[in-house]
Scaffold this motif. Sequence first.
Motif, PDB file in Angstrom:
ATOM      1  N   LYS A   1      75.452  26.635  -0.365  1.00 37.11           N
ATOM      2  CA  LYS A   1      75.135  27.420   0.816  1.00 37.11           C
ATOM      3  C   LYS A   1      74.573  26.500   1.889  1.00 37.11           C
ATOM      4  CE  LYS A   1      71.302  30.177   2.022  1.00 37.11           C
ATOM      5  NZ  LYS A   1      70.257  31.058   1.651  1.00 37.11           N
ATOM      6  N   ARG A   2      75.106  26.563   3.076  1.00 37.07           N
ATOM      7  CA  ARG A   2      74.636  25.736   4.178  1.00 37.07           C
ATOM      8  C   ARG A   2      74.008  26.618   5.235  1.00 37.07           C
ATOM      9  NH1 ARG A   2      77.536  20.406   4.757  1.00 37.07           N
ATOM     10  NH2 ARG A   2      78.452  20.170   2.725  1.00 37.07           N
ATOM     11  N   ARG A   3      72.801  26.303   5.591  1.00 36.37           N
ATOM     12  CA  ARG A   3      72.086  27.064   6.610  1.00 36.37           C
ATOM     13  C   ARG A   3      72.052  26.241   7.891  1.00 36.37           C
ATOM     14  NH1 ARG A   3      68.382  30.798   7.868  1.00 36.37           N
ATOM     15  NH2 ARG A   3      67.724  31.624   5.893  1.00 36.37           N
ATOM     16  N   SER A   4      72.242  26.900   8.992  1.00 36.63           N
ATOM     17  CA  SER A   4      72.150  26.267  10.288  1.00 36.63           C
ATOM     18  C   SER A   4      70.877  26.744  10.968  1.00 36.63           C
ATOM     19  CB  SER A   4      73.368  26.671  11.130  1.00 36.63           C
ATOM     20  OG  SER A   4      73.229  26.202  12.444  1.00 36.63           O
ATOM     21  N   LEU A   5      70.121  25.803  11.529  1.00 35.27           N
ATOM     22  CA  LEU A   5      68.931  26.164  12.285  1.00 35.27           C
ATOM     23  C   LEU A   5      69.400  26.445  13.700  1.00 35.27           C
ATOM     24  CD1 LEU A   5      67.899  24.521   9.830  1.00 35.27           C
ATOM     25  CD2 LEU A   5      66.067  23.726  11.275  1.00 35.27           C
ATOM     26  N   ARG A   6      69.405  27.684  14.072  1.00 34.87           N
ATOM     27  CA  ARG A   6      69.929  28.066  15.377  1.00 34.87           C
ATOM     28  C   ARG A   6      68.952  28.990  16.049  1.00 34.87           C
ATOM     29  NH1 ARG A   6      74.810  28.184  17.899  1.00 34.87           N
ATOM     30  NH2 ARG A   6      74.989  29.768  19.504  1.00 34.87           N
ATOM     31  N   ARG A   7      68.492  28.609  17.231  1.00 34.71           N
ATOM     32  CA  ARG A   7      67.549  29.464  17.932  1.00 34.71           C
ATOM     33  C   ARG A   7      68.276  30.263  18.988  1.00 34.71           C
ATOM     34  NH1 ARG A   7      62.776  27.233  21.350  1.00 34.71           N
ATOM     35  NH2 ARG A   7      64.358  27.182  22.932  1.00 34.71           N
ATOM     36  N   ASP A   8      68.574  31.514  18.669  1.00 34.14           N
ATOM     37  CA  ASP A   8      69.126  32.433  19.647  1.00 34.14           C
ATOM     38  C   ASP A   8      68.005  33.304  20.203  1.00 34.14           C
ATOM     39  OD1 ASP A   8      71.776  31.573  19.331  1.00 34.14           O
ATOM     40  OD2 ASP A   8      71.965  32.777  17.537  1.00 34.14           O
TER      41      ASP A   8
ATOM     42  N   MET B   1      59.150  19.586   3.600  1.00 32.74           N
ATOM     43  CA  MET B   1      60.103  19.229   2.572  1.00 32.74           C
ATOM     44  C   MET B   1      59.320  18.805   1.348  1.00 32.74           C
ATOM     45  SD  MET B   1      61.259  16.274   0.953  1.00 32.74           S
ATOM     46  CE  MET B   1      60.666  15.010   2.044  1.00 32.74           C
ATOM     47  N   GLU B   2      59.771  19.248   0.180  1.00 29.16           N
ATOM     48  CA  GLU B   2      59.139  18.822  -1.059  1.00 29.16           C
ATOM     49  C   GLU B   2      60.213  18.647  -2.130  1.00 29.16           C
ATOM     50  OE1 GLU B   2      55.718  20.144  -4.270  1.00 29.16           O
ATOM     51  OE2 GLU B   2      56.147  21.446  -2.573  1.00 29.16           O
ATOM     52  N   VAL B   3      60.209  17.479  -2.772  1.00 35.93           N
ATOM     53  CA  VAL B   3      61.125  17.220  -3.875  1.00 35.93           C
ATOM     54  C   VAL B   3      60.475  17.782  -5.136  1.00 35.93           C
ATOM     55  CG1 VAL B   3      62.313  15.466  -5.238  1.00 35.93           C
ATOM     56  CG2 VAL B   3      62.032  15.143  -2.771  1.00 35.93           C
ATOM     57  N   HIS B   4      61.098  18.799  -5.732  1.00 38.02           N
ATOM     58  CA  HIS B   4      60.550  19.409  -6.943  1.00 38.02           C
ATOM     59  C   HIS B   4      60.835  18.574  -8.178  1.00 38.02           C
ATOM     60  CE1 HIS B   4      58.955  23.039  -5.202  1.00 38.02           C
ATOM     61  NE2 HIS B   4      60.079  23.199  -4.524  1.00 38.02           N
TER      62      HIS B   4
ATOM     63  N   ALA C   1      63.048  21.472  -1.860  1.00 39.74           N
ATOM     64  CA  ALA C   1      62.710  22.717  -1.168  1.00 39.74           C
ATOM     65  C   ALA C   1      62.469  22.373   0.289  1.00 39.74           C
ATOM     66  CB  ALA C   1      61.462  23.352  -1.777  1.00 39.74           C
ATOM     67  N   PHE C   2      63.058  23.155   1.175  1.00 33.10           N
ATOM     68  CA  PHE C   2      63.018  22.864   2.601  1.00 33.10           C
ATOM     69  C   PHE C   2      62.657  24.147   3.342  1.00 33.10           C
ATOM     70  CE2 PHE C   2      65.100  22.431   6.721  1.00 33.10           C
ATOM     71  CZ  PHE C   2      64.675  21.175   7.104  1.00 33.10           C
ATOM     72  N   ALA C   3      61.641  24.116   4.192  1.00 32.40           N
ATOM     73  CA  ALA C   3      61.257  25.253   5.016  1.00 32.40           C
ATOM     74  C   ALA C   3      61.180  24.788   6.461  1.00 32.40           C
ATOM     75  CB  ALA C   3      59.913  25.819   4.563  1.00 32.40           C
ATOM     76  N   TYR C   4      61.556  25.666   7.390  1.00 31.99           N
ATOM     77  CA  TYR C   4      61.529  25.267   8.800  1.00 31.99           C
ATOM     78  C   TYR C   4      61.081  26.435   9.671  1.00 31.99           C
ATOM     79  CZ  TYR C   4      65.600  28.108   9.780  1.00 31.99           C
ATOM     80  OH  TYR C   4      66.444  29.163   9.943  1.00 31.99           O
TER      81      TYR C   4
ATOM     82  N   GLY D   1      62.939  29.876   8.156  1.00 28.52           N
ATOM     83  CA  GLY D   1      63.666  30.106   6.918  1.00 28.52           C
ATOM     84  C   GLY D   1      63.323  29.075   5.875  1.00 28.52           C
ATOM     85  N   THR D   2      63.838  29.278   4.670  1.00 27.03           N
ATOM     86  CA  THR D   2      63.650  28.329   3.575  1.00 27.03           C
ATOM     87  C   THR D   2      64.971  28.169   2.834  1.00 27.03           C
ATOM     88  OG1 THR D   2      62.980  30.076   2.051  1.00 27.03           O
ATOM     89  CG2 THR D   2      61.214  28.949   3.236  1.00 27.03           C
ATOM     90  N   ASP D   3      65.172  27.005   2.260  1.00 26.83           N
ATOM     91  CA  ASP D   3      66.351  26.707   1.462  1.00 26.83           C
ATOM     92  C   ASP D   3      65.977  25.732   0.364  1.00 26.83           C
ATOM     93  OD1 ASP D   3      68.752  28.037   2.502  1.00 26.83           O
ATOM     94  OD2 ASP D   3      68.336  26.922   4.330  1.00 26.83           O
ATOM     95  N   THR D   4      66.777  25.690  -0.674  1.00 25.62           N
ATOM     96  CA  THR D   4      66.636  24.692  -1.728  1.00 25.62           C
ATOM     97  C   THR D   4      67.973  23.981  -1.862  1.00 25.62           C
ATOM     98  OG1 THR D   4      65.014  26.051  -2.891  1.00 25.62           O
ATOM     99  CG2 THR D   4      66.075  24.310  -4.153  1.00 25.62           C
ATOM    100  N   TYR D   5      67.925  22.661  -1.917  1.00 23.28           N
ATOM    101  CA  TYR D   5      69.133  21.849  -2.031  1.00 23.28           C
ATOM    102  C   TYR D   5      69.074  21.025  -3.313  1.00 23.28           C
ATOM    103  CZ  TYR D   5      69.488  22.893   2.933  1.00 23.28           C
ATOM    104  OH  TYR D   5      69.561  23.533   4.132  1.00 23.28           O
ATOM    105  N   ASN D   6      70.205  20.891  -3.978  1.00 23.18           N
ATOM    106  CA  ASN D   6      70.350  19.973  -5.105  1.00 23.18           C
ATOM    107  C   ASN D   6      71.202  18.818  -4.607  1.00 23.18           C
ATOM    108  OD1 ASN D   6      68.953  21.357  -7.275  1.00 23.18           O
ATOM    109  ND2 ASN D   6      70.557  22.899  -7.085  1.00 23.18           N
ATOM    110  N   LEU D   7      70.554  17.684  -4.348  1.00 17.73           N
ATOM    111  CA  LEU D   7      71.229  16.544  -3.750  1.00 17.73           C
ATOM    112  C   LEU D   7      71.670  15.556  -4.820  1.00 17.73           C
ATOM    113  CD1 LEU D   7      68.722  15.824  -0.853  1.00 17.73           C
ATOM    114  CD2 LEU D   7      70.852  17.122  -0.734  1.00 17.73           C
TER     115      LEU D   7
END
Length: 125
Positions: free
Chosen positions: A1-8, A42-45, A117-120, A14-20
């Motif tokens: 799942k890819r989230r775009s940070l878009r300010r309309d 950002m925090e690496v779990h 874990a990523f929050a913005y 928002g928050t997302d978790t990525y497995n890199l």
Amino acid sequence: KRRSLRRDALRDSGTDTYNLKSGYPEPIPIHLDTDGRIQYTMEVHNGPPVDCVLMDERNFTYYRDGLECECYERGTVYCATAAEISFHLPAGQYTLLVRQAPEASEATPTPGDSRVAFAYSIDAT
């Protein structure tokens, strides 16, 4: 799942978790209709440290093409397991590239995945 940070609207968060995986960065597009303040944590779990590299649209294209590129140092953190970043950007298109830190791959031959874990939040100015 890819989230775009878009300010309309005036505010967004928002928050997302990525497995890199090593060698497979996660580009997070940022679109600002007007100037704005971006904050992210950002925090690496688990897994190796990561880089979060902020680039404008032109420099992200250079990066994708394997060319030399520049980043916004205020929005960038290298080889980190946790970070809290806040910075101001003019209106425009940007990419926050989240990737396993190359230094981690050199130190550990088989680093495995990094679960990040990523929050913005985006605020109007």
